[in-house]
Design a protein around this motif. Structure first.
Motif, PDB file in Angstrom:
ATOM      1  N   SER A  75       0.855  -1.259   0.143  1.00 25.45           N
ATOM      2  CA  SER A  75      -0.029  -0.020   0.076  1.00 25.45           C
ATOM      3  C   SER A  75       0.823   1.435  -0.126  1.00 25.45           C
ATOM      4  O   SER A  75       1.857   1.314   0.625  1.00 25.45           O
ATOM      5  CB  SER A  75      -1.004  -0.018   1.274  1.00 25.45           C
ATOM      6  N   ARG A  76       0.547   2.286  -0.732  1.00 19.07           N
ATOM      7  CA  ARG A  76       1.156   3.227  -1.192  1.00 19.07           C
ATOM      8  C   ARG A  76       0.104   4.613  -0.972  1.00 19.07           C
ATOM      9  O   ARG A  76      -1.127   4.339  -1.044  1.00 19.07           O
ATOM     10  CB  ARG A  76       1.737   3.366  -2.130  1.00 19.07           C
ATOM     11  N   PRO A  77       0.494   5.800  -0.818  1.00 22.97           N
ATOM     12  CA  PRO A  77      -0.302   6.938  -0.565  1.00 22.97           C
ATOM     13  C   PRO A  77      -1.242   7.030  -1.957  1.00 22.97           C
ATOM     14  O   PRO A  77      -0.621   6.580  -3.014  1.00 22.97           O
ATOM     15  CB  PRO A  77       0.391   8.057  -0.273  1.00 22.97           C
ATOM     16  N   SER A  78      -2.378   7.798  -1.868  1.00 24.78           N
ATOM     17  CA  SER A  78      -3.294   8.070  -3.180  1.00 24.78           C
ATOM     18  C   SER A  78      -3.658   6.877  -3.697  1.00 24.78           C
ATOM     19  O   SER A  78      -3.660   6.660  -5.076  1.00 24.78           O
ATOM     20  CB  SER A  78      -2.470   8.875  -4.211  1.00 24.78           C
ATOM     21  N   ASN A  79      -4.049   5.898  -2.881  1.00 19.17           N
ATOM     22  CA  ASN A  79      -4.853   4.608  -3.489  1.00 19.17           C
ATOM     23  C   ASN A  79      -3.813   3.968  -4.418  1.00 19.17           C
ATOM     24  O   ASN A  79      -4.192   3.632  -5.587  1.00 19.17           O
ATOM     25  CB  ASN A  79      -6.133   5.047  -4.096  1.00 19.17           C
ATOM     26  N   ARG A  80      -2.564   3.825  -3.965  1.00 19.83           N
ATOM     27  CA  ARG A  80      -1.801   3.175  -5.125  1.00 19.83           C
ATOM     28  C   ARG A  80      -1.063   1.786  -4.413  1.00 19.83           C
ATOM     29  O   ARG A  80      -1.083   1.550  -3.293  1.00 19.83           O
ATOM     30  CB  ARG A  80      -0.570   4.013  -5.338  1.00 19.83           C
ATOM     31  N   TRP A  81      -0.862   0.836  -5.210  1.00 21.34           N
ATOM     32  CA  TRP A  81      -0.265  -0.355  -4.741  1.00 21.34           C
ATOM     33  C   TRP A  81       0.943  -0.534  -5.354  1.00 21.34           C
ATOM     34  O   TRP A  81       1.059  -1.011  -6.622  1.00 21.34           O
ATOM     35  CB  TRP A  81      -1.170  -1.403  -4.906  1.00 21.34           C
ATOM     36  N   ALA A  82       2.111  -0.835  -4.642  1.00 22.40           N
ATOM     37  CA  ALA A  82       3.661  -0.976  -5.353  1.00 22.40           C
ATOM     38  C   ALA A  82       3.855  -2.339  -5.500  1.00 22.40           C
ATOM     39  O   ALA A  82       3.810  -3.166  -4.456  1.00 22.40           O
ATOM     40  CB  ALA A  82       4.461   0.001  -4.492  1.00 22.40           C
ATOM     41  N   VAL A  83       4.407  -2.643  -6.699  1.00 18.28           N
ATOM     42  CA  VAL A  83       4.911  -4.077  -6.733  1.00 18.28           C
ATOM     43  C   VAL A  83       6.190  -3.969  -7.113  1.00 18.28           C
ATOM     44  O   VAL A  83       6.491  -3.169  -7.903  1.00 18.28           O
ATOM     45  CB  VAL A  83       4.027  -4.913  -7.828  1.00 18.28           C
ATOM     46  N   PRO A  84       7.025  -5.086  -6.984  1.00 15.58           N
ATOM     47  CA  PRO A  84       8.620  -4.871  -7.505  1.00 15.58           C
ATOM     48  C   PRO A  84       8.781  -5.047  -8.826  1.00 15.58           C
ATOM     49  O   PRO A  84       8.108  -5.758  -9.537  1.00 15.58           O
ATOM     50  CB  PRO A  84       9.375  -5.983  -6.682  1.00 15.58           C
ATOM     51  N   ASN A  85       9.778  -4.753  -9.377  1.00 10.46           N
ATOM     52  CA  ASN A  85      10.329  -4.750 -10.677  1.00 10.46           C
ATOM     53  C   ASN A  85      11.713  -5.393 -10.814  1.00 10.46           C
ATOM     54  O   ASN A  85      12.663  -4.835 -10.185  1.00 10.46           O
ATOM     55  CB  ASN A  85      10.005  -3.626 -11.480  1.00 10.46           C
ATOM     56  N   THR A  86      11.673  -6.695 -11.058  1.00 12.32           N
ATOM     57  CA  THR A  86      12.840  -7.564 -11.063  1.00 12.32           C
ATOM     58  C   THR A  86      14.031  -7.232 -12.269  1.00 12.32           C
ATOM     59  O   THR A  86      14.860  -7.861 -12.310  1.00 12.32           O
ATOM     60  CB  THR A  86      12.579  -8.925 -11.079  1.00 12.32           C
ATOM     61  N   ASP A  87      13.275  -6.402 -13.355  1.00 10.15           N
ATOM     62  CA  ASP A  87      14.118  -5.969 -14.398  1.00 10.15           C
ATOM     63  C   ASP A  87      14.987  -4.614 -14.341  1.00 10.15           C
ATOM     64  O   ASP A  87      15.102  -4.232 -15.230  1.00 10.15           O
ATOM     65  CB  ASP A  87      13.246  -6.177 -15.704  1.00 10.15           C
ATOM     66  N   LEU A  88      14.735  -4.057 -13.056  1.00 15.83           N
ATOM     67  CA  LEU A  88      15.601  -2.949 -12.967  1.00 15.83           C
ATOM     68  C   LEU A  88      16.858  -3.046 -13.360  1.00 15.83           C
ATOM     69  O   LEU A  88      17.347  -3.740 -12.818  1.00 15.83           O
ATOM     70  CB  LEU A  88      15.174  -2.229 -11.381  1.00 15.83           C
ATOM     71  N   LYS A  89      17.342  -2.129 -13.950  1.00 13.96           N
ATOM     72  CA  LYS A  89      18.877  -1.893 -14.262  1.00 13.96           C
ATOM     73  C   LYS A  89      19.548  -0.610 -14.066  1.00 13.96           C
ATOM     74  O   LYS A  89      18.714   0.318 -13.677  1.00 13.96           O
ATOM     75  CB  LYS A  89      18.889  -1.913 -15.767  1.00 13.96           C
ATOM     76  N   PRO A  90      20.871  -0.436 -13.904  1.00 13.79           N
ATOM     77  CA  PRO A  90      21.326   0.784 -13.385  1.00 13.79           C
ATOM     78  C   PRO A  90      20.865   2.031 -14.274  1.00 13.79           C
ATOM     79  O   PRO A  90      20.784   1.883 -15.291  1.00 13.79           O
ATOM     80  CB  PRO A  90      23.047   0.340 -13.382  1.00 13.79           C
ATOM     81  N   GLU A  91      20.601   3.158 -13.503  1.00 15.38           N
ATOM     82  CA  GLU A  91      20.642   4.549 -14.232  1.00 15.38           C
ATOM     83  C   GLU A  91      22.117   4.669 -14.684  1.00 15.38           C
ATOM     84  O   GLU A  91      23.184   4.352 -14.296  1.00 15.38           O
ATOM     85  CB  GLU A  91      20.258   5.514 -13.198  1.00 15.38           C
ATOM     86  N   THR A  92      22.237   5.561 -15.753  1.00 15.97           N
ATOM     87  CA  THR A  92      23.392   5.862 -16.437  1.00 15.97           C
ATOM     88  C   THR A  92      23.541   7.324 -16.714  1.00 15.97           C
ATOM     89  O   THR A  92      22.297   8.075 -16.857  1.00 15.97           O
ATOM     90  CB  THR A  92      23.746   5.093 -17.753  1.00 15.97           C
ATOM     91  N   VAL A  93      24.622   8.025 -16.649  1.00 17.65           N
ATOM     92  CA  VAL A  93      24.609   9.262 -17.100  1.00 17.65           C
ATOM     93  C   VAL A  93      25.927   9.497 -17.797  1.00 17.65           C
ATOM     94  O   VAL A  93      26.937   8.824 -17.615  1.00 17.65           O
ATOM     95  CB  VAL A  93      24.845  10.442 -15.822  1.00 17.65           C
ATOM     96  N   ILE A  94      26.163  10.284 -18.872  1.00 16.01           N
ATOM     97  CA  ILE A  94      27.302  10.891 -19.645  1.00 16.01           C
ATOM     98  C   ILE A  94      27.476  12.374 -19.295  1.00 16.01           C
ATOM     99  O   ILE A  94      26.605  13.091 -19.614  1.00 16.01           O
ATOM    100  CB  ILE A  94      27.442  10.273 -20.958  1.00 16.01           C
ATOM    101  N   THR A  95      28.427  12.454 -18.820  1.00 16.69           N
ATOM    102  CA  THR A  95      28.833  14.068 -18.686  1.00 16.69           C
ATOM    103  C   THR A  95      30.073  14.564 -19.498  1.00 16.69           C
ATOM    104  O   THR A  95      31.230  13.845 -19.634  1.00 16.69           O
ATOM    105  CB  THR A  95      29.126  14.359 -16.973  1.00 16.69           C
ATOM    106  N   TYR A  96      29.854  15.814 -19.897  1.00 18.89           N
ATOM    107  CA  TYR A  96      30.920  16.479 -20.903  1.00 18.89           C
ATOM    108  C   TYR A  96      31.246  17.760 -19.964  1.00 18.89           C
ATOM    109  O   TYR A  96      30.329  18.425 -19.708  1.00 18.89           O
ATOM    110  CB  TYR A  96      30.282  16.536 -22.194  1.00 18.89           C
ATOM    111  N   ASP A  97      32.392  17.877 -19.959  1.00 18.26           N
ATOM    112  CA  ASP A  97      32.802  19.447 -19.370  1.00 18.26           C
ATOM    113  C   ASP A  97      34.032  20.005 -20.131  1.00 18.26           C
ATOM    114  O   ASP A  97      34.913  19.093 -20.721  1.00 18.26           O
ATOM    115  CB  ASP A  97      32.929  19.394 -17.959  1.00 18.26           C
ATOM    116  N   LEU A  98      34.157  21.405 -20.070  1.00 19.51           N
ATOM    117  CA  LEU A  98      35.432  21.968 -20.678  1.00 19.51           C
ATOM    118  C   LEU A  98      35.593  23.117 -19.811  1.00 19.51           C
ATOM    119  O   LEU A  98      34.919  23.918 -19.389  1.00 19.51           O
ATOM    120  CB  LEU A  98      34.812  22.480 -22.099  1.00 19.51           C
TER     121      LEU A  98
END
Length: 708
Positions: A494-517
């Motif tokens: 149970s979550r707020p606002s009448n929601r029900w959370a279920v797990p996701n076993t396919d989650l993968k890492p978030e990624t970022v590519i950063t460039y700077d000068l």
């Protein structure tokens, strides 16, 4: 209006680039663990003494000059740390290049680095990860569990740093380096420090006593800190805000022992506890609210125990020149007491992370190559318990815990970095890392559990062009990642606002590519840096609706890698030594962000406004110093959908502001001062964007810092 602010930011960046305005290193050959500095003593004019060199260790896992590394680095050194009055350790980074501070309560604050926060930034203490498996990718309270008075240097490396530091180092790395006392000579010697501080704006008092004894090859040091913060007074009307008081105490000890030349053992322990800290934004009425969310909401208690052993070997020849081994243990307790309006049910929680880690890092120079390579492993166990007390009946009942009790997150990694000298003017830095994770969430009451084994390969490249002896042009590209952790995976049911959370076993890492000068200047009369940067953030973990309903009609939601962010900005500032007695300094930061989900693009969450500081430091005499400065921020009305519903954020936008501040310091003995701080002299009422309450009004602080 926005375009003129942006134009001003870019012009300032080109004219007076960023300087990590910090106390400068007193020992050019400092070891990784040191960071002693003396900016205030090094204030030359164009023909005088060269400012002492800044030494950092985080960007390269080796002690190197900030001027000689390609990365964007802000360093807060020992003298600047002594000059500040702070509540938590994050306050040292306020108005530093690349950093913006968010504080939900006075006792808790985080740095936002290049638009990223929480678990999107890696926090470290003396080379050991502070981030745990239940760090959330939003403001959290855990960074405040490091003692702000037991600090020698803070280093902020901006931009993706996952090649050297792994998961979470997407916005950057913040590392706290604690003092290390060393002695010379065959006879035992000792030194001590006493600090006392009182501030009128929040009726706060602080005391620390620390000492060290030792001789050549061995030393013992330790200290105790006690802090008590009262009700915060706001600007304009002088109103004091309820639920802003808290207290904390901390203790630390450290042994340094060199059994033979070239070998050193360090053993350390540190503990900090906040017995009862209110969550202010839950307890007071804020934006678009007719009443607070809760009648009770306390972090009660919060504490952190950290124990570490480090062994360093330095040698000539062989397959390394320097080897450093760490073994550490950290336990963070996150206990809570809360009660919503209209109910007699008090929720009691006990959550803890037990993090154990080992690392091995080696340095080796071969010809024009300077290698850094090594391996690390961390093991995190999450314990979670919750129960409900009915205040009318005194009946206690078990409740589902915040996280699946007994969940674990283990990680293993190999990394290598090579700094290659290409002639007299060019240097190339290349890094690579392989990381593997084993994540297991114990089944909850409904039998739902998760097992994941993600891995990631990441790299970075930096190029330095030494245009002259005093001007370097640098560029970087790096890939960062964040593995899904227990917080991302472990909120079921149970979550707020009448929601029900279920797990996701396919989650993968978030990624970022950063460039700077960037450009770096290191002239006899002034020092500066300027960086422009851009980050492409992919696969951000976001809670989304699945399109299905439970039997009772609740909306089923789950976390998925579905959101993208486009972030860019400017980091700028400089320090100009007009004479041996006079300096001018300035910092400017600007961040812009857009988020895309399901084809819709909107303003990114919790992006800081244009902000920074300007200041003037004047030596009135050899022992008397005056520092006058202004902190500032522009209006921020670029708000995400989440910002618009957050009671901490004005839905009309956060107003721009500025404060004038002054410090008068008298050095009554070597490295010992009596100082008067006047903050927010004009008594303005303002709020830093995203924080949980307005900032302090006019305040006077008296600080005695006596070294003996």
């Amino acid at each position: 209006m926005r375009s003129s602010a942006l134009l001003s930011a870019i012009l300032f960046a080109l004219a007076t680039p960023a300087f990590a305005e910090t106390a400068l290193e007193t020992e050019a050959d400092a070891k990784v663990e040191t960071g002693a500095s003396a900016e205030a003593a090094a204030t030359p004019d164009g023909s005088g003494e060269q400012p002492l060199e800044q030494i950092q260790v985080t960007a390269t896992r080796a002690a190197r000059s900030n001027f000689d590394v390609a990365a964007a680095v802000s360093v807060v050194g020992e003298d600047e740390i002594r000059e500040k009055t702070v509540i938590t350790i994050a306050d040292y980074l306020r108005a530093q290049p690349g950093a913006f501070i968010q504080s939900t309560t006075p006792g808790q604050a985080i740095p936002i680095i290049r638009g990223l926060k929480g678990s999107e930034v890696l926090h470290m203490v003396d080379g050991f990860r502070m981030n745990t498996a239940f760090f959330r990718n939003s403001p959290n309270q855990y960074f405040a569990l490091a003692d702000a008075q037991n600090v020698q240097q803070i280093e902020l490396v901006r931009g993706a740093q996952s090649s050297l530091y792994g998961s979470d180092a997407m916005g950057g790395v913040v590392q706290i380096l604690t003092p290390e006392e060393r002695f010379q000579g065959d006879s035992w010697d000792g030194r001590g420090r006493f600090k006392a501080q009182y501030s009128s704006g929040d009726l706060s008092s602080l005391g620390r006593i620390a000492g060290a004894v030792g001789k050549d090859g061995i030393s013992f040091s330790g200290g105790i800190t006690v802090q008590d913060v009262g009700l915060r007074k706001l600007g304009d009307d002088g109103q004091r805000v309820p639920y802003t008081e808290f207290s904390s105490w901390a203790a630390d000890a450290k042994l340094l022992w060199s059994p033979t030349p070239g070998h050193e053992l360090m053993l350390s322990a540190a503990y900090l506890k906040q017995p009862k800290t209110p969550r202010v934004d839950e307890l007071i009425t804020s934006f678009h609210q007719t009443r607070p969310n809760s009648v009770e909401f306390y972090f009660q208690p919060q504490d952190r125990l950290f124990v570490q052993a480090r062994y360093v070997i330095e040698q000539d020849g062989g397959w390394f020149d320097r080897a450093e081994f760490h073994a550490g243990y950290q336990k963070i307790n996150d206990d809570r007491r809360s009660r919503e309006f209209g109910t007699a049910n008090r929720e009691l929680e006990e959550n803890s992370s037990t993090l154990r880690g080992v690392t091995a890092t080696f340095n080796k120079e071969v010809g024009n190559h300077a290698f850094v390579y090594g391996a690390e492993a961390y093991y995190d166990t999450i314990d979670s318990f919750r129960q409900r007390l009915n205040l009318n009946t005194n009946v206690v009942s078990a409740r589902p815990p915040r996280f699946p009790d007994g969940s674990t997150m283990d990680s293993y990694a190999l990394f290598v970095n090579d700094s290659i000298t290409l002639g007299s003017q060019w240097q190339l830095d290349l890094g690579a890392r392989y990381s593997s994770f084993d994540i297991e969430l114990s089944p909850n009451a409904a039998g739902t559990g998760v097992k994941l084994s993600p891995d990631d390969f990441t790299g970075n490249a930096g190029l330095t062009f030494k245009a002259t002896d005093t001007v370097h042009v640098v560029g970087n590209v790096g890939r960062g990642f964040r593995a899904p952790n227990i917080f991302d995976l472990g909120v079921f049911g149970s979550r707020p606002s009448n929601r029900w959370a279920v797990p996701n076993t396919d989650l993968k890492p978030e990624t970022v590519i950063t460039y700077d000068l960037g450009l770096k200047w290191d002239n006899p009369g002034w020092q500066a840096e300027a960086f422009v940067w851009k980050s492409d953030y992919k696969d951000k973990i976001t809670s989304v609706e699945t399109g299905e309903l439970t039997d009772s009609g609740a909306i089923i939601v789950t976390n998925r890698n579905v959101t993208e962010l486009d972030l860019w900005g400017v980091e700028a500032g400089a320090r100009w030594y007009l004479s041996e007695e006079s300096q001018f300094y300035g910092v400017l930061n600007y961040t812009r962000g857009d988020e895309t989900y399901a084809g819709d693009t909107y303003d990114a969450d919790r992006v800081p406004p244009l902000s920074g500081r300007l200041g003037w430091l004047q030596k009135l005499s050899p022992v008397l110093e005056l520092d006058v400065n202004a902190l500032y921020a522009a209006r921020q009305d670029r708000l995400s959908p989440r910002d618009l519903t957050d009671p901490r954020v004005n839905p009309e936008g956060t107003a721009g502001w500025n404060t004038w501040n002054a410090r008068l310091s008298y050095e009554f003995a070597p490295a010992s001062t009596l100082a008067l701080h006047l903050d927010n002299i004009a008594d303005r009422r303002y709020r830093e964007h995203g924080s949980g309450l307005d900032e302090m009004g006019r305040s006077a602080s008296v600080v005695l810092d006596w070294n003996f």
